[in-house]
Design an enzyme around this catalytic site. Structure first.
Site, PDB file in Angstrom:
ATOM      1  N   HIS A  95     -11.070  17.704  -7.245  1.00  0.00           N
ATOM      2  CA  HIS A  95     -10.067  16.849  -7.033  1.00  0.00           C
ATOM      3  C   HIS A  95      -8.751  16.758  -7.922  1.00  0.00           C
ATOM      4  O   HIS A  95      -7.794  16.536  -7.584  1.00  0.00           O
ATOM      5  CB  HIS A  95     -10.651  15.419  -6.966  1.00  0.00           C
ATOM      6  N   ARG A  96      -9.065  17.432  -9.204  1.00  0.00           N
ATOM      7  CA  ARG A  96      -7.905  17.342 -10.256  1.00  0.00           C
ATOM      8  C   ARG A  96      -7.179  18.477  -9.478  1.00  0.00           C
ATOM      9  O   ARG A  96      -5.864  18.617  -9.501  1.00  0.00           O
ATOM     10  CB  ARG A  96      -8.440  18.133 -11.717  1.00  0.00           C
ATOM     11  N   ASP A 138       0.839  -1.158   0.054  1.00  0.00           N
ATOM     12  CA  ASP A 138      -0.022  -0.019   0.131  1.00  0.00           C
ATOM     13  C   ASP A 138       1.065   1.136  -0.135  1.00  0.00           C
ATOM     14  O   ASP A 138       1.989   1.147   0.185  1.00  0.00           O
ATOM     15  CB  ASP A 138      -0.875  -0.206   1.214  1.00  0.00           C
ATOM     16  N   THR A 178      -5.057   3.192  -3.352  1.00  0.00           N
ATOM     17  CA  THR A 178      -6.554   3.839  -3.913  1.00  0.00           C
ATOM     18  C   THR A 178      -6.008   5.142  -4.259  1.00  0.00           C
ATOM     19  O   THR A 178      -6.958   5.973  -4.353  1.00  0.00           O
ATOM     20  CB  THR A 178      -7.463   3.434  -2.839  1.00  0.00           C
ATOM     21  N   GLY A 185     -10.206   7.029  -1.432  1.00  0.00           N
ATOM     22  CA  GLY A 185     -10.404   7.624  -2.685  1.00  0.00           C
ATOM     23  C   GLY A 185     -10.682   8.930  -2.382  1.00  0.00           C
ATOM     24  O   GLY A 185     -11.689   9.305  -1.822  1.00  0.00           O
ATOM     25  N   ASP A 202       0.144   5.264   0.763  1.00  0.00           N
ATOM     26  CA  ASP A 202      -0.243   6.251   1.955  1.00  0.00           C
ATOM     27  C   ASP A 202      -0.386   5.506   3.121  1.00  0.00           C
ATOM     28  O   ASP A 202      -1.307   4.884   3.394  1.00  0.00           O
ATOM     29  CB  ASP A 202      -1.710   7.072   1.260  1.00  0.00           C
TER      30      ASP A 202
HETATM   31  C1  XBP Z   1      -5.063   6.126   0.600  1.00  0.00           C
HETATM   32  C2  XBP Z   1      -6.294   6.887   0.087  1.00  0.00           C
HETATM   33  C3  XBP Z   1      -6.185   8.107  -0.721  1.00  0.00           C
HETATM   34  C4  XBP Z   1      -5.394   9.258  -0.460  1.00  0.00           C
HETATM   35  C5  XBP Z   1      -5.736  10.617  -1.076  1.00  0.00           C
HETATM   36  O1  XBP Z   1      -4.571   5.466  -0.340  1.00  0.00           O
HETATM   37  O2  XBP Z   1      -7.449   6.476   0.478  1.00  0.00           O
HETATM   38  O3  XBP Z   1      -7.553   8.407  -1.320  1.00  0.00           O
HETATM   39  O4  XBP Z   1      -6.071   9.350   0.898  1.00  0.00           O
HETATM   40  O5  XBP Z   1      -5.285  10.285  -2.387  1.00  0.00           O
HETATM   41  P1  XBP Z   1      -3.915   4.291   0.072  1.00  0.00           P
HETATM   42  P2  XBP Z   1      -6.527  10.571  -3.483  1.00  0.00           P
HETATM   43  O6  XBP Z   1      -3.685   4.192   1.452  1.00  0.00           O
HETATM   44  O7  XBP Z   1      -4.505   2.814  -0.519  1.00  0.00           O
HETATM   45  O8  XBP Z   1      -2.401   4.220  -0.598  1.00  0.00           O
HETATM   46  O9  XBP Z   1      -7.003  12.058  -3.510  1.00  0.00           O
HETATM   47  O10 XBP Z   1      -5.540  10.485  -5.090  1.00  0.00           O
HETATM   48  O11 XBP Z   1      -7.310   9.451  -3.618  1.00  0.00           O
HETATM   49 MG    MG Z   2      -3.034   3.235   3.217  1.00  0.00          MG
END
Ligand code: XBP
Ligand code: MG
Length: 233
Positions: free
Chosen positions: A75-76, A8, A116, A50, A10
């Site tokens: 979001h962009r 993963d 995600t 997301g 983030d």
């Molecule tokens: C973490 C998420 C992402 C980020 C924000 O992803 O849920 O939504 O918080 O990024 P993971 P975006 O832990 O699965 O890596 O705004 O691009 O969604």
């Molecule tokens: Mg994560």
């Protein structure tokens, strides 16, 4: 036999969510939306995986109608802000992640990403640590736009296994959130949880192993643990 590690991003590879929160708030301000997520609200909203869905959930709570295409535009902008923030800061990876990744690659294991987050967010996080050709070193990079359903659905992990050409019993997933642990478990992988700063209270109970930081593991100890896990399956 362990043949692949699937990470993963983030919260697991790096503590990125503080920078995501800053980017969301900059995007709200840029679009003239009277929303500012403080840390407590963001921590609660992280239950929604997301970023676009997170904005939708927050606007629904607040009774905000961003109009057709409004959330996508915000979001962009957020993604552009995040890229600038991360390039400006150079986010450090969590302890032990790079060493485990590099030693796995050196041993001929495959390494994949199952996240995600938006694919554009990966370059500034990975290039400083794995080099400009970081994508070539990874056997699979699966992000939110590559699959129909986000975590806790198993789609990103099932797609990563497909691209890595390994079965679920041949791979270990590394996750920081309850939804991520659930996604990896549903896909049939062995799951190592490393609770993160923003999701420290998350229930990662279904994980097969919980460690504070990945520097507690070596590739040897991970392979030995995976063999024992495999025998218990
Ligand atoms: C973490 C998420 C992402 C980020 C924000 O992803 O849920 O939504 O918080 O990024 P993971 P975006 O832990 O699965 O890596 O705004 O691009 O969604
Ligand atoms: Mg994560």
């Amino acid at each position: 036999m362990l043949r692949a590690l699937v990470f993963d991003v983030d919260g697991t590879i790096a503590e990125t969510e503080g920078f995501h929160r800053e980017a969301f708030n900059l995007a709200f301000a840029h679009h003239g939306v009277a929303v500012r997520w403080d840390p407590d609200e963001y921590r609660r909203l992280l239950r929604v995986h997301g970023g676009r869905r997170r904005i939708e959930a927050s606007f629904a709570e607040r009774g905000i109608d961003a109009g057709p295409g409004g959330v996508a535009a915000i979001h962009r902008t957020k993604t552009e802000c995040y890229g600038r923030i991360v390039r400006g800061h150079g986010i450090p990876w969590r302890r032990g992640v790079r060493r485990l990744m590099e030693s796995a690659l050196h041993r001929g294991l495959r390494v994949g990403i199952a996240t995600t987050t938006t694919a554009e967010n990966l370059e500034p996080v990975f290039a400083p640590f794995l080099g400009e050709r970081w994508r070539d070193r990874l056997g699979a990079v699966v992000a939110s736009t590559d699959v129909p359903r986000l975590k806790p659905e198993p789609d990103v992990y099932e797609e990563a296994l497909r691209r890595l050409r390994v079965g679920p019993l041949e791979a270990v997933a590394f996750e920081d959130s309850a939804a991520g642990v659930t996604a990896a478990c549903r896909a049939g992988l062995a799951v190592v949880a490393t609770p993160s700063e923003w999701l420290d209270g998350d229930d990662v109970g279904p994980a097969d192993l919980v460690v504070r930081e990945l520097d507690e593991l070596s590739i040897d100890s991970l392979c030995a643990w995976h063999s024992e896990w495999r025998e218990r399956c």
